[in-house]
Design an enzyme around this catalytic site. Structure first.
Site, PDB file in Angstrom:
ATOM      1  N   PRO A   1       0.912  -1.290  -0.057  1.00  0.00           N
ATOM      2  CG  PRO A   1      -1.027  -1.655   1.480  1.00  0.00           C
ATOM      3  CD  PRO A   1       0.246  -2.269   1.074  1.00  0.00           C
ATOM      4  CB  CYS A   2       1.523   3.564  -2.814  1.00  0.00           C
ATOM      5  SG  CYS A   2       0.260   3.652  -3.755  1.00  0.00           S
ATOM      6  CD  GLN A   3      -3.603   3.755  -0.660  1.00  0.00           C
ATOM      7  OE1 GLN A   3      -2.730   2.780  -0.321  1.00  0.00           O
ATOM      8  NE2 GLN A   3      -4.603   3.184  -1.268  1.00  0.00           N
ATOM      9  CB  THR A   4       0.811   5.366   4.223  1.00  0.00           C
ATOM     10  OG1 THR A   4       1.160   5.714   5.726  1.00  0.00           O
ATOM     11  CG2 THR A   4       1.783   4.031   3.975  1.00  0.00           C
ATOM     12  CG  PHE A   5       4.933   5.340   1.928  1.00  0.00           C
ATOM     13  CD1 PHE A   5       5.659   5.485   3.029  1.00  0.00           C
ATOM     14  CD2 PHE A   5       4.546   3.988   1.623  1.00  0.00           C
ATOM     15  CE1 PHE A   5       6.008   4.504   4.120  1.00  0.00           C
ATOM     16  CE2 PHE A   5       4.856   3.143   2.557  1.00  0.00           C
ATOM     17  CZ  PHE A   5       5.551   3.213   3.851  1.00  0.00           C
TER      18      PHE A   5
END
Length: 357
Positions: free
Chosen positions: A83-87
């Site tokens: 998951p990339c949303q947090t970066f």
């Protein structure tokens, strides 16, 4: 060669590996996959034969029991677009302090037990810069602590014959020794050069511009309402300024939220006259925004969104046929890895004998 696909989504890694198999480059067999989103899993299972494979489901619940990890079949390659949303610069950049940021450590849980020879992970470009570089440094440290040699690089989808601007970090790691000059040779330019030389003989889909994949006639539901067009075309507001253009020959980065219809500075919209004339008519060049709003303007179809990521259009159709709504399909396309990019990187690694049987 056996393969485990984590955070599988609609199977971008798997699609690339299937094509490498079909093209006779190297045979790959998937032994298992993890995906928590039930709609994404429906699309995945409607497009791949998963009989006999381990459906890991929620990776957090799966890895919480060490016996589950021990019970996985051995595999040579682990892939995952964690998951990339947090970066992402589009998110709050909470990183490892947010639940989704912790997903990387579930990968580590599996690696430290199974220790496959090869790992290929994907994330947003901002992963490099997040927290002044500390986030990526921690990722590399964790992988090196397990005995991996780690090689990150940034690749852009548009360089691999898909008309979409999409820069992503790909982290390749291996427990095997590599040539002394590998770091100097393993560059986006070299990966692109090899792919350019051979892609027309390979099984990947390719398009020069968006006009090569946009259908001339689509259902009326994909066209913007008269009420929405001024909002889509607006150049922002008092607190947010943007330049909203339609008819992009190279699409903007697909996002998981594209179904929410933001503005033409973020998502991709096309006028019918532009599509039907194959680009010969483009009133972006001579119309005001008010005049543009009088045109018939539409968004991408799910099939077109999947094609921009390198999937066949029938992947979206198969999802629709098992009850996956269009909103979910747009989200899945925005979350997917670009098939051609993954293919090109793996093709380079195989042809240079970095990945081998």
């Amino acid at each position: 060669m056996t393969h485990l696909e984590l955070f599988s989504g609609i199977g971008g890694f798997r699609r690339a590996l299937d094509l490498l198999t079909q093209d006779g480059i190297m045979p790959f067999e998937c032994v298992g996959y993890s995906e928590i989103d039930s709609k994404a899993k429906l699309t995945y299972q409607s497009n791949y034969n998963v009989e006999g494979e381990v459906d890991m489901g929620d990776i957090v619940a799966f890895t919480a029991n060490p016996n589950n990890i021990e019970g996985l079949p051995d595999f040579d390659l682990l892939t995952g677009g964690f998951p990339c949303q947090t970066f992402s610069v589009m998110g709050d950049q909470a990183g490892f302090n947010e639940d989704r940021g912790q997903m990387f450590f579930r990968i580590i849980d599996i690696l430290q037990v199974k220790l496959p020879r090869y790992v290929l992970l994907e994330n947003v470009k901002n992963l490099y810069r997040h927290d002044n570089g500390n986030t990526y440094a921690r990722i590399q440290q964790e992988l090196e602590g397990l005995g991996y040699h780690v090689f990150p690089n940034i690749f852009n989808t548009v360089d691999f014959h898909l008309p979409q601007k999409r820069s992503r970090v790909l982290i390749f790691a291996t427990t095997e020794n590599v040539p002394a000059d590998f770091v100097a040779q393993y560059t986006p330019d070299n990966v692109k050069a090899l792919f350019d030389e051979h892609y027309q003989q390979l099984g990947v889909l390719s398009y020069n511009t968006t006009l090569d994949l946009l259908e001339e006639h689509v259902d009326a539901r994909y066209f913007l309402s008269e009420r929405m067009k001024p909002t889509i075309l607006a150049d922002g507001s008092a607190n947010f300024k943007s330049h909203s253009d339609i008819n992009q020959l190279i699409a903007r980065t697909l996002t998981a939220s594209m179904h929410k219809m933001h503005r033409a500075c973020q998502d991709n919209y096309y006028s019918q006259d532009f599509i039907e004339s194959h680009g010969a008519i483009n009133h972006v060049e001579d119309y005001t925004k008010e005049q543009l709003a009088q045109l018939d303007i539409r968004k991408l179809t799910p099939q077109e969104a999947f094609m921009l990521q390198g999937f066949p259009p029938e992947f979206a159709t198969n999802g629709q046929n098992v009850g996956v709504a269009n909103g979910s399909l747009y989200k899945q396309a925005g979350n997917a890895v670009s098939v051609n990019t993954i293919y090109a990187v793996l093709y380079y690694l195989i042809e240079n004998h970095i990945i081998h049987e």
